[in-house]
Design a protein around this motif. Structure first.
Motif, short mmCIF file in Angstrom:
data_model
loop_
_atom_site.label_atom_id
_atom_site.label_comp_id
_atom_site.label_asym_id
_atom_site.label_seq_id
_atom_site.Cartn_x
_atom_site.Cartn_y
_atom_site.Cartn_z
N THR A 114 -16.70 -52.82 -24.22
CA THR A 114 -16.73 -51.35 -24.31
C THR A 114 -18.04 -50.83 -23.76
OG1 THR A 114 -15.39 -51.53 -26.31
CG2 THR A 114 -16.42 -49.40 -25.88
N MET A 115 -19.14 -51.49 -24.11
CA MET A 115 -20.45 -51.10 -23.60
C MET A 115 -20.47 -51.16 -22.08
SD MET A 115 -23.55 -50.08 -24.26
CE MET A 115 -23.86 -50.47 -25.97
N ALA A 116 -19.85 -52.18 -21.50
CA ALA A 116 -19.79 -52.29 -20.04
C ALA A 116 -19.05 -51.11 -19.43
CB ALA A 116 -19.14 -53.61 -19.64
N LEU A 117 -17.96 -50.70 -20.06
CA LEU A 117 -17.20 -49.54 -19.57
C LEU A 117 -18.04 -48.27 -19.65
CD1 LEU A 117 -13.69 -50.29 -21.10
CD2 LEU A 117 -14.28 -50.25 -18.66
N VAL A 118 -18.80 -48.10 -20.74
CA VAL A 118 -19.67 -46.93 -20.87
C VAL A 118 -20.72 -46.96 -19.77
CG1 VAL A 118 -21.40 -45.80 -22.33
CG2 VAL A 118 -19.29 -46.67 -23.36
N ALA A 119 -21.36 -48.11 -19.57
CA ALA A 119 -22.43 -48.24 -18.58
C ALA A 119 -21.93 -48.02 -17.16
CB ALA A 119 -23.09 -49.62 -18.70
N GLU A 120 -20.69 -48.45 -16.88
CA GLU A 120 -20.12 -48.34 -15.53
C GLU A 120 -19.35 -47.04 -15.33
OE1 GLU A 120 -17.67 -51.82 -15.48
OE2 GLU A 120 -19.39 -53.16 -15.66
N ASN A 121 -19.36 -46.16 -16.35
CA ASN A 121 -18.59 -44.93 -16.29
C ASN A 121 -17.13 -45.23 -15.99
OD1 ASN A 121 -18.22 -42.19 -16.54
ND2 ASN A 121 -18.94 -41.71 -14.48
#
Length: 171
Positions: free
Chosen positions: A45-52
């Motif tokens: 989930t954090m990766a999705l937030v960071a990658e928009n």
């Protein structure tokens, strides 16, 4: 017996009933408060937030605006808060913060300032809380196990009581 000084509770009148504090005789001073909150999520989930990479859009941009709007509405949300003319509201994010359990978390810090007769702690707390809630809302489709925690005042200054720093916080 409670260790709380009952005379310090200003939102009650002499009969013990809820009452809005009269700040009319107080001096206007520069007042500032900082608060923080954390939201823990899966690394994916954090990766999705960071990658928009979430379908709802830029999570942090929306959370920042939500926090700012929430601070401006604090007097409408919390019954005995005074409506305030804030001079500044800031919401910032620190990420990713890795945890020992393998999850990631985002630290949210808000700052509110004004020149006025009452403090801005509730506005700062509301900004950090609503920013965290917005992150949850925008990410819940991919991660329902997120946890919001650690909402607290970090610092407040101004007014008669002066400077307050939470334990472990440096000015």
């Amino acid at each position: 017996m409670s260790s709380i000084d009952q005379s310090a509770l200003t939102h009650t009148n002499e009969d013990g009933k809820a009452s809005m504090v009269d700040v009319g005789d107080k001096d206007s001073t520069r007042r500032e408060a900082r608060a923080e909150a954390f939201i823990t999520m899966k690394p994916e989930t954090m990766a999705l937030v960071a990658e928009n990479g979430l379908k709802k859009g830029d999570v942090l941009a929306v959370a920042r605006i939500a926090g700012i709007q929430a601070a401006k509405q604090c007097g409408n949300l919390i019954p005995l808060c005074h409506p305030l003319m804030l001079n500044f509201i800031g919401v910032e994010f620190e990420m990713p913060l890795e945890q020992s359990d393998g999850n990631s978390r985002i630290r949210i810090e808000s700052c509110c300032r004004l020149s006025g007769k009452t403090g801005v702690e509730m506005e700062a707390l509301t900004a950090a809380s609503v920013a965290a809630l917005t992150i949850y809302d925008m990410c819940k489709a991919v991660d329902k196990d997120m946890v919001i925690s650690g909402v607290r005042v970090l610092e407040k200054s101004g007014g008669k009581s002066g400077l307050y720093l939470a334990e472990g916080v440096e000015a």
